[in-house]
Design an enzyme around this catalytic site. Structure first.
Site, PDB file in Angstrom:
ATOM      1  N   HIS A   1      26.566 112.206  73.972  1.00 20.23           N
ATOM      2  CA  HIS A   1      28.240 112.489  73.797  1.00 20.23           C
ATOM      3  C   HIS A   1      28.348 113.855  73.494  1.00 20.23           C
ATOM      4  O   HIS A   1      27.404 114.408  72.762  1.00 20.23           O
ATOM      5  CB  HIS A   1      28.835 111.133  73.384  1.00 20.23           C
ATOM      6  CG  HIS A   1      28.680 110.928  71.818  1.00 20.23           C
ATOM      7  ND1 HIS A   1      27.774 110.205  71.287  1.00 20.23           N
ATOM      8  CD2 HIS A   1      28.906 111.962  70.728  1.00 20.23           C
ATOM      9  CE1 HIS A   1      27.574 110.414  69.962  1.00 20.23           C
ATOM     10  NE2 HIS A   1      28.337 111.527  69.624  1.00 20.23           N
TER      11      HIS A   1
HETATM   12  P1  TYD Z   1      27.500 105.748  68.716  1.00 21.56           P
HETATM   13  O1  TYD Z   1      28.447 106.486  69.028  1.00 21.56           O
HETATM   14  O2  TYD Z   1      27.112 104.769  70.024  1.00 21.56           O
HETATM   15  O3  TYD Z   1      26.185 105.962  68.044  1.00 21.56           O
HETATM   16  P2  TYD Z   1      25.468 107.410  68.452  1.00 21.56           P
HETATM   17  O4  TYD Z   1      26.024 108.435  68.750  1.00 21.56           O
HETATM   18  O5  TYD Z   1      24.543 107.434  67.238  1.00 21.56           O
HETATM   19  O6  TYD Z   1      24.461 106.873  69.445  1.00 21.56           O
HETATM   20  O7  TYD Z   1      28.008 104.480  67.778  1.00 21.56           O
HETATM   21  C1  TYD Z   1      27.500 103.145  68.005  1.00 21.56           C
HETATM   22  C2  TYD Z   1      28.662 102.066  67.391  1.00 21.56           C
HETATM   23  O8  TYD Z   1      29.069 102.267  65.804  1.00 21.56           O
HETATM   24  C3  TYD Z   1      29.958 102.292  67.899  1.00 21.56           C
HETATM   25  O9  TYD Z   1      30.235 100.852  68.207  1.00 21.56           O
HETATM   26  C4  TYD Z   1      30.650 103.016  67.353  1.00 21.56           C
HETATM   27  C5  TYD Z   1      30.382 102.805  65.749  1.00 21.56           C
HETATM   28  N1  TYD Z   1      30.687 103.869  64.910  1.00 21.56           N
HETATM   29  C6  TYD Z   1      31.571 103.363  63.661  1.00 21.56           C
HETATM   30  O10 TYD Z   1      32.337 102.568  63.726  1.00 21.56           O
HETATM   31  N2  TYD Z   1      31.950 104.875  62.901  1.00 21.56           N
HETATM   32  C7  TYD Z   1      31.005 105.867  62.927  1.00 21.56           C
HETATM   33  O11 TYD Z   1      31.288 106.704  62.090  1.00 21.56           O
HETATM   34  C8  TYD Z   1      30.206 105.887  64.239  1.00 21.56           C
HETATM   35  C9  TYD Z   1      29.269 107.069  64.175  1.00 21.56           C
HETATM   36  C10 TYD Z   1      29.931 105.041  65.169  1.00 21.56           C
END
Ligand code: TYD
Length: 136
Positions: free
Chosen positions: A48
């Site tokens: 992303h």
């Molecule tokens: P995600 O954005 O998919 O993680 P990455 O970018 O590392 O692959 O996030 C995974 C899950 O965690 C998603 O349900 C959102 C949640 N999340 C939070 O609640 N707070 C945060 O600060 C982050 C980074 C993710």
């Protein structure tokens, strides 16, 4: 596309210490810290970009690879050094993979978590960085 921040290691006979101060060694006020660990080696995280968020990535243990992409060029950065932070601004596509089993990746972020700040579709990301509309 990114800046490397070298953290000063304050070592003495007891071991090492690194201190990170918001707005000093980090070029923004830190509003959120999260860390990624116990990640399977075949997993690709991230995938992303962020509309506004700035972040610093620090690999505190083990290793992983950070891919960054500004819509024109891509670069892979191997992270395995707890004295080094990788600062990336907004509108950079990122993917993180090749996690070692002991990898602990800490991320310092300039904003609280906000799903509306995410661009999760690569085609939409490209459209926006190439000056297209950002109605997403
Ligand atoms: P995600 O954005 O998919 O993680 P990455 O970018 O590392 O692959 O996030 C995974 C899950 O965690 C998603 O349900 C959102 C949640 N999340 C939070 O609640 N707070 C945060 O600060 C982050 C980074 C993710």
């Amino acid at each position: 596309m990114y800046k490397t921040i070298c953290f000063k290691e304050i070592g003495d006979s007891r071991g090492a210490l690194i201190a990170i101060e918001s707005g000093k060694s980090i070029p923004f006020e830190i509003k959120r810290i999260y860390y990624i660990f116990n990640t399977r080696s075949d997993v690709v995280r991230g995938k992303h970009a962020h509309k506004k968020l700035e972040q610093v990535f620090i690999c505190l243990s083990g290793s992983c690879t950070l891919l960054i992409d500004d819509g024109e060029k891509r670069e892979e950065i191997f992270l395995n050094d707890k004295t080094r932070g990788i600062y990336i601004q907004s509108m950079i596509w990122r993917e993180i993979y090749d996690f070692s089993s002991d990898c602990v990746l800490v991320v310092l972020a300039s904003q609280h978590y906000d799903e509306d700040d995410y661009i999760r579709d690569y085609a939409t990301f490209l459209k926006i960085v190439k000056g297209g509309n950002d109605n997403e």
